[in-house]
Each structure stands twice: as C-alpha cells, then as structure tokens.
Design a protein around this motif. Structure first.
Motif, PDB file in Angstrom:
ATOM      1  N   VAL A   1       0.958  -1.116   0.021  1.00 23.23           N
ATOM      2  CA  VAL A   1       0.188  -0.114  -0.126  1.00 23.23           C
ATOM      3  C   VAL A   1       0.756   1.249   0.030  1.00 23.23           C
ATOM      4  O   VAL A   1       0.440   2.231  -0.317  1.00 23.23           O
ATOM      5  N   THR A   2       2.163   1.244   0.127  1.00 25.39           N
ATOM      6  CA  THR A   2       3.079   2.369   0.184  1.00 25.39           C
ATOM      7  C   THR A   2       3.549   2.463  -1.286  1.00 25.39           C
ATOM      8  O   THR A   2       4.276   3.449  -1.484  1.00 25.39           O
ATOM      9  N   SER A   3       3.423   1.625  -2.179  1.00 25.94           N
ATOM     10  CA  SER A   3       3.910   1.741  -3.587  1.00 25.94           C
ATOM     11  C   SER A   3       3.253   2.985  -4.158  1.00 25.94           C
ATOM     12  O   SER A   3       2.180   3.163  -3.892  1.00 25.94           O
ATOM     13  N   LYS A   4       4.054   3.906  -5.222  1.00 26.70           N
ATOM     14  CA  LYS A   4       3.617   5.124  -5.788  1.00 26.70           C
ATOM     15  C   LYS A   4       3.181   4.834  -7.260  1.00 26.70           C
ATOM     16  O   LYS A   4       3.080   5.568  -7.904  1.00 26.70           O
ATOM     17  N   GLU A   5       3.481   3.512  -7.674  1.00 30.29           N
ATOM     18  CA  GLU A   5       3.317   3.439  -9.125  1.00 30.29           C
ATOM     19  C   GLU A   5       2.655   1.968  -9.420  1.00 30.29           C
ATOM     20  O   GLU A   5       2.681   1.074  -8.558  1.00 30.29           O
ATOM     21  N   TYR A   6       1.912   2.101 -10.646  1.00 24.35           N
ATOM     22  CA  TYR A   6       1.447   0.893 -11.389  1.00 24.35           C
ATOM     23  C   TYR A   6       2.536  -0.011 -11.433  1.00 24.35           C
ATOM     24  O   TYR A   6       3.512   0.009 -12.156  1.00 24.35           O
ATOM     25  N   THR A   7       2.451  -1.560 -11.049  1.00 21.93           N
ATOM     26  CA  THR A   7       3.242  -2.459 -11.322  1.00 21.93           C
ATOM     27  C   THR A   7       2.828  -3.464 -12.240  1.00 21.93           C
ATOM     28  O   THR A   7       3.801  -4.238 -12.757  1.00 21.93           O
ATOM     29  N   GLY A   8       1.728  -3.525 -12.723  1.00 21.51           N
ATOM     30  CA  GLY A   8       1.243  -4.516 -13.426  1.00 21.51           C
ATOM     31  C   GLY A   8       1.064  -5.932 -12.688  1.00 21.51           C
ATOM     32  O   GLY A   8       0.824  -6.842 -13.806  1.00 21.51           O
ATOM     33  N   THR A   9       1.287  -6.046 -11.596  1.00 17.19           N
ATOM     34  CA  THR A   9       1.280  -7.320 -10.937  1.00 17.19           C
ATOM     35  C   THR A   9       0.188  -7.252  -9.989  1.00 17.19           C
ATOM     36  O   THR A   9      -0.539  -6.272  -9.652  1.00 17.19           O
ATOM     37  N   ILE A  10       0.019  -8.528  -9.347  1.00 18.62           N
ATOM     38  CA  ILE A  10      -1.040  -8.693  -8.469  1.00 18.62           C
ATOM     39  C   ILE A  10      -0.395  -8.690  -7.036  1.00 18.62           C
ATOM     40  O   ILE A  10      -0.878  -9.096  -5.925  1.00 18.62           O
ATOM     41  N   GLY A  11       0.939  -8.311  -7.128  1.00 24.32           N
ATOM     42  CA  GLY A  11       1.694  -7.855  -5.946  1.00 24.32           C
ATOM     43  C   GLY A  11       2.312  -9.194  -5.266  1.00 24.32           C
ATOM     44  O   GLY A  11       2.520 -10.283  -5.939  1.00 24.32           O
ATOM     45  N   VAL A  12       2.499  -9.280  -3.896  1.00 20.34           N
ATOM     46  CA  VAL A  12       2.861 -10.299  -3.217  1.00 20.34           C
ATOM     47  C   VAL A  12       2.075 -10.957  -2.133  1.00 20.34           C
ATOM     48  O   VAL A  12       1.091 -10.432  -1.962  1.00 20.34           O
ATOM     49  N   PRO A  13       2.247 -12.318  -1.971  1.00 15.67           N
ATOM     50  CA  PRO A  13       1.300 -12.860  -0.923  1.00 15.67           C
ATOM     51  C   PRO A  13       1.343 -12.256   0.436  1.00 15.67           C
ATOM     52  O   PRO A  13       2.213 -11.805   0.770  1.00 15.67           O
ATOM     53  N   LEU A  14       0.123 -12.221   0.790  1.00 17.46           N
ATOM     54  CA  LEU A  14      -0.333 -11.460   2.107  1.00 17.46           C
ATOM     55  C   LEU A  14       0.360 -12.458   3.276  1.00 17.46           C
ATOM     56  O   LEU A  14       0.670 -13.592   3.298  1.00 17.46           O
ATOM     57  N   PRO A  15       0.397 -11.766   4.665  1.00 18.80           N
ATOM     58  CA  PRO A  15       1.106 -12.290   5.695  1.00 18.80           C
ATOM     59  C   PRO A  15       0.484 -13.757   6.036  1.00 18.80           C
ATOM     60  O   PRO A  15      -0.761 -13.724   6.134  1.00 18.80           O
ATOM     61  N   GLY A  16       1.412 -14.865   6.118  1.00 17.07           N
ATOM     62  CA  GLY A  16       0.822 -15.981   6.495  1.00 17.07           C
ATOM     63  C   GLY A  16       0.380 -16.649   4.971  1.00 17.07           C
ATOM     64  O   GLY A  16      -0.376 -18.106   5.175  1.00 17.07           O
ATOM     65  N   THR A  17       0.465 -16.188   4.124  1.00 15.34           N
ATOM     66  CA  THR A  17       0.118 -16.879   2.724  1.00 15.34           C
ATOM     67  C   THR A  17       1.381 -17.228   1.854  1.00 15.34           C
ATOM     68  O   THR A  17       2.191 -16.603   1.677  1.00 15.34           O
ATOM     69  N   TRP A  18       1.090 -18.455   1.552  1.00 11.64           N
ATOM     70  CA  TRP A  18       2.404 -19.046   0.473  1.00 11.64           C
ATOM     71  C   TRP A  18       1.644 -19.246  -1.203  1.00 11.64           C
ATOM     72  O   TRP A  18       0.410 -19.665  -1.185  1.00 11.64           O
ATOM     73  N   MET A  19       2.193 -18.874  -2.074  1.00 10.74           N
ATOM     74  CA  MET A  19       2.051 -19.151  -3.469  1.00 10.74           C
ATOM     75  C   MET A  19       2.991 -19.541  -4.129  1.00 10.74           C
ATOM     76  O   MET A  19       4.055 -19.270  -3.880  1.00 10.74           O
ATOM     77  N   LYS A  20       2.509 -20.414  -5.330  1.00  9.79           N
ATOM     78  CA  LYS A  20       3.647 -21.044  -5.997  1.00  9.79           C
ATOM     79  C   LYS A  20       2.928 -21.478  -7.513  1.00  9.79           C
ATOM     80  O   LYS A  20       1.785 -21.184  -7.628  1.00  9.79           O
ATOM     81  N   LEU A  21       3.807 -21.656  -8.502  1.00 17.53           N
ATOM     82  CA  LEU A  21       3.023 -21.838  -9.759  1.00 17.53           C
ATOM     83  C   LEU A  21       3.358 -23.303  -9.929  1.00 17.53           C
ATOM     84  O   LEU A  21       4.294 -23.918 -10.159  1.00 17.53           O
ATOM     85  N   LEU A  22       2.201 -23.934 -10.572  1.00 20.52           N
ATOM     86  CA  LEU A  22       2.168 -25.570 -11.006  1.00 20.52           C
ATOM     87  C   LEU A  22       2.094 -25.504 -12.436  1.00 20.52           C
ATOM     88  O   LEU A  22       1.329 -25.011 -13.058  1.00 20.52           O
ATOM     89  N   ASP A  23       2.800 -26.795 -12.876  1.00 22.48           N
ATOM     90  CA  ASP A  23       2.494 -27.003 -14.276  1.00 22.48           C
ATOM     91  C   ASP A  23       1.262 -28.108 -14.408  1.00 22.48           C
ATOM     92  O   ASP A  23       0.690 -28.585 -13.205  1.00 22.48           O
ATOM     93  N   ASP A  24       0.962 -28.736 -15.268  1.00 23.94           N
ATOM     94  CA  ASP A  24      -0.430 -29.517 -15.518  1.00 23.94           C
ATOM     95  C   ASP A  24      -0.210 -30.977 -14.834  1.00 23.94           C
ATOM     96  O   ASP A  24      -1.208 -31.514 -14.534  1.00 23.94           O
TER      97      ASP A  24
END
Length: 557
Positions: free
Chosen positions: A374-397
C-alpha cells in the motif's frame, strides 16, 4: 517456492504472519467491536447514520427471531439484498445464532436463485422486496420455509416512509409479487425479543459463509468458508493496510467506501468485516452503476479506503462530477476482482494522488491472497506479493512447481483458504493439492522478488497459429490509448489461424476510428497479437461486480 522471497518487499511493520487464532469466531470479533465502538457510526446510508450499538441491538433481536423459527446451529440462511444497513444486521444475526450465511446476488434470475437455494439447502431467506417476484417464481421448488422481507427504507426512520414510497410508487422498482407468510424485516425485529436469544457455542471450524462462485467453469459451487478463514483474512488485510491507515489523524474515524456489493466476498470481508474489526465507518452505496449518485454521496464524506474494480475506477475517474468529491484523505485504493488496466491506474493516480494497489483473490480464499504494497506509488502491472501467512507457487499441468520465469497455475496456501466446495468432494479434490494448496485456475508468472503477475485464466487464452495470446496484455495496451474508455479482447474462430482476436472497444472520444486503433496496435503489439475484428459498443457486458463477461463477447459474432 520453498522460501518466501516476497517478505523483503513488505513495508516496514507488516508482519510475515498473523495470529489467525486471535478470535475464536467472527462472532467474537463482532461482539468485541460492538462493545468497544458502541457510540461510533458503523454505516452511513442515504444520509442516515447507523451506530455499532444499533447493529448490536437489532442483530440480537433478529438472531432471537431466527432461533424462534426453529432454526438450529448449522442451518443455512440466504441473504438477497443490495448494500443497505439490513445486510450487515442480517449477517450479524445469522452468525450470532450459529447459522450459516448464504450470500445471494440480488440480480439472479429465478433459475439461478433456485439452484443456489436448493444447493445450499437454505431454510430461510432475508430478501429485499424489489426481488420478491424472483423468489415467488422459484420458492416452491426450494427448501425455503421462512421469508423475511426488507424494504429500502427500513432503517431510515420517518425518512424511510418517503424512500419506500419513491422506490415502490414513483420509480416502480418493486414488481408485484405474492409471498404468503412472509414477515417484514422490522416486524421480525419486534418479534425477536432480545431476552429470548440463546448464544450457541461457535468454534473456529464451524461454517460461517457459503460463497457461491460465479459459475464461469460450469455450475455455480458454494465455497465453504469457516469462521477461522474469514477472521484470518480480516486480520491479514488489516496488517497489510496498516502502513497507510495508521496515518489517519487521531480522532478521525477510519472510513471506507462500500460500493462493491456486500454479497461479493471482496466487500463482505474487506469492507464489512474489516471495518467492524477497526471500528470504521462504511459508506453504503446501493447502486454504484449510478455514477452521478455515487459521487454525490461521496461528496458528503471524508473517507480513507476505497476497494473497487477496474470498471468502477474507470467510470468514476472519467465522470464530469469527479472533482466535486474531496479525494485528498484517500489513503488506499484496492483494485481486485479483475485486472486493473494501466491506463486506468495512471488516470486514478493523477486525479486522486492515491495509487491503485492491485490485489488478487477468489471466493475460495475469503478472498484476499496477494496485494501490492500500500506504500507503492506506481502501477506495477502485477497482483503484488502474498499476504502475511500466505504461500503461493506456480504449478504445471502435472502438479509440479515450474522453474522461475515460466508460467504456471497459481496455487495458494494459507489460513484464508476454504474448507472445500459445499457437498462436492469431487470438485474439492480437483482443486486442492496433497500439500494443502488451492489451484486457482489462473496462469501466472513470478519474479525473483516474489511479485506475481497473472497472464490469464486457462480458458481465456487465445491460440493464434500456435502462439499463446493473453487477452489481458492486449487490453492493457489498448486501454492506454487516447480516446479509449474500456476494452476487452476475446478469441473467435478463424479458418486460417485457428483463432483470431476480436477487440471490443467503448469510446471515450467519438472521433476515435478503427484505423487509429489498428495503427496503435501495429505499433505496440507483435503481428499475431493484433486484433482481426474491432467492434465498437456503448458498454461492455459485465457481472454485477464489474467483471467483463468475455463469454458473451465471444458468443456475439
């Protein structure tokens, strides 16, 4: 992703994890706020303020009424209303009685409503009279035995009589209906003597909400959100917003614009429940599509938080009345539900001085999973980073994690992830991995800092002569063009290339031509990404939440 590279991108003071056990239930969270903030305004609606004390009193009465109907712990109660004070009162009552909230889109057709009431097994429904005719057409085929009927003016005192007269008799917004045995909302409150309320024991693992997914992949399914899931997401969101919300001057009540519909999990958690937790005020907007009325209402308030979708940000920023509102106190604008386009983000920042922090989540994740700082001042074109306590990864089929730089399906793990789909173990098994990750159906990439970017949903991808084309990319480019208000790209059959790209554009400037768009695309997109068909429309078809219905654009050839 075995470590959490994104933690280094967290603003100072934001914790890596939250204590999801801080409250035993949403009821415990709400009742703490009812006590701490009794005299504060909880909701502002049509010029009328509703205090925390009133929500406390009325919800206790309604809870007693529901128990008096013979409803017992775990029974489902549907709510079918726009943003009005009866909504949060009903939610608090249902949860306090140990029952389960079934959020219903008020614009559902009888067929869609019947499916949801049957699938959830709802025994009661609290509905605004405007949609009584819809319920009448399907109620016989559902398990619903009890109907509580609200009217727009129920919580407005004497002014409510005028509001109801205008809604019913002037604007003719209440089609004729017959619902024998239905009880009026205020009568239900009168019948529910607070002394009769018996508080049940509610555990973190009890079901709080059945949140039905939009059904974009088939039949609409109920995501089972436990009390602990929603509590966790409220605390995650609070921690994430703290770096800017903590800067609200002492003595000024944190205030949020609630223009997203409360039946949508984004507003349910990030507006209603988060405001409840922080003692904030919610400005309830019953019809955000009426941009002039929305801006008129906002012009009366000082506000700090504005969660919305791309289409609402765009509509407001381009409206001639935009400058009648004081935007200078706005601390956080959260974009979710669908991708925020860079052209819209730039315009919003220019006009308000407050950047749109794009976030990401789903009904299945209560909903927030990631967000830009929320402190960023520019559009990143991303969905940001995982929230506290959250894990995210990318999987293949095959379910394996893909190497850095490769696209894969976004998978999410955290205390906000649902227990599963309501009575659909097969569907639950399809989306949950053995190690507890939820497979989102969205394709993303991640950089070395842990910033995720959606390149699209599996089913929205367009394949042109074997090349993968992601509609979001085309839309993002075209949305930056002068004269474009909104746009959407979809794939259509093409004899030569398998699929071609159709671009649908809503003009901001009447002088905009098809040739200008083609020239712009030629300058900014490689050959196979350029649209074959360009179509102008007055507006894009959208869900009530503001998501573009790509399917309708595909089907309209």
């Amino acid at each position: 992703m075995t470590d959490r590279p994104w933690l280094s991108s967290y603003p100072a003071g934001v914790p890596a994890d939250i204590d999801a056990t801080a409250y035993g239930s949403l009821v415990a969270l709400m009742e703490e706020s009812f006590g701490r903030f009794a005299d504060r305004v909880a909701y502002s609606f049509m010029g009328k303020d509703v205090t925390y004390a009133k929500v406390d009193r009325d919800s206790r009465k309604l809870a007693a009424y529901l128990q008096g109907l013979g409803l017992t712990k775990g029974d489902r109660v549907a709510i079918m209303m726009p943003n009005c004070p009866q909504y949060p009162i009903a939610v608090a009552a249902i949860l306090r009685a140990g029952l389960v909230v079934v959020n219903v889109n008020p614009l559902y057709t009888p067929r869609e409503l019947e499916h949801q009431l049957k699938d959830s097994g709802a025994k009661a429904i609290i509905i605004i009279e405007n949609f009584g005719a819809t319920l009448q057409k399907c109620i016989e085929a559902t398990p619903v035995k009890h109907v509580v009927l609200a009217a727009m003016g129920d919580c407005l005192g004497l002014k409510g009589l005028l509001v109801n007269f205008v809604v019913r008799d002037v604007k003719k917004l209440v089609p004729h209906y017959q619902l024998p045995g239905a009880v009026r909302f205020n009568d239900a409150l009168s019948k529910g003597a607070p002394g009769k309320f018996i508080a049940p024991t509610i555990s973190p693992d009890d079901v709080a909400v059945l949140q039905y997914t939009g059904g974009t992949t088939g039949v609409s399914k109920g995501a089972v959100l436990l009390h602990r899931n929603v509590v966790a997401n409220v605390l995650q969101s609070e921690a994430w917003n703290a770096p800017v919300m903590d800067k609200i001057p002492a003595g000024e009540q944190p205030t949020s614009v609630c223009a997203l519909p409360l039946y949508h999990i984004f507003a349910f958690t990030v507006n209603m429940m988060l405001c409840m937790r922080t003692g904030g005020k919610s400005i309830l907007i019953p019809n955000p599509r009426d941009l002039a009325a929305t801006l008129k209402e906002l012009s009366r308030h000082t506000f700090h938080s504005f969660p919305a979708v791309n289409t609402l940000f765009a509509g407001l920023a381009n409206h001639p009345d935009f400058d009648t509102v004081n935007w200078k106190n706005l601390k956080v604008s959260v974009g979710g539900g669908t991708a925020v386009q860079s052209g819209v983000a730039k315009l919003w920042l220019t006009k308000t001085g407050c950047p749109i922090c794009e976030g990401y989540g789903l009904s299945e994740t209560s909903p927030s999973a990631s967000c830009n700082p929320v402190t960023s001042k520019e559009y990143t074109g991303t969905i940001g980073v995982p929230l506290p306590g959250t894990w995210m990864k990318l999987l293949d089929d095959q379910g394996n994690e893909v190497p850095l730089g490769q696209a894969g399906e976004i998978a999410i793990k955290g205390p906000q992830v649902m227990a599963g789909y309501w009575q659909r173990p097969d569907e639950t098994a399809r989306v949950m991995t053995a190690d507890g990750y939820f497979k989102s159906g969205d394709i993303g990439v991640v950089d070395e800092r842990g910033y995720f970017k959606i390149v699209d949903r599996k089913k929205d991808m367009i394949i042109v002569s074997g090349f993968n084309v992601y509609p979001n990319e085309i839309e993002d480019v075209v949305s930056q063009m002068e004269g474009v208000a909104e746009c959407a790209a979809v794939g259509v059959p093409d004899q030569k290339t398998g699929e071609g790209i159709k671009l649908v554009v809503v003009k901001k400037s009447e002088s905009l031509t098809e040739q200008q768009i083609r020239d712009y695309c030629r300058a900014n997109l490689t050959g196979y990404k350029q649209p074959r068909i360009i179509e102008f429309r007055a507006e894009l078809p959208k869900t009530p939440v503001g998501k573009v219905l790509r399917r309708e654009l595909r089907d309209a050839r």
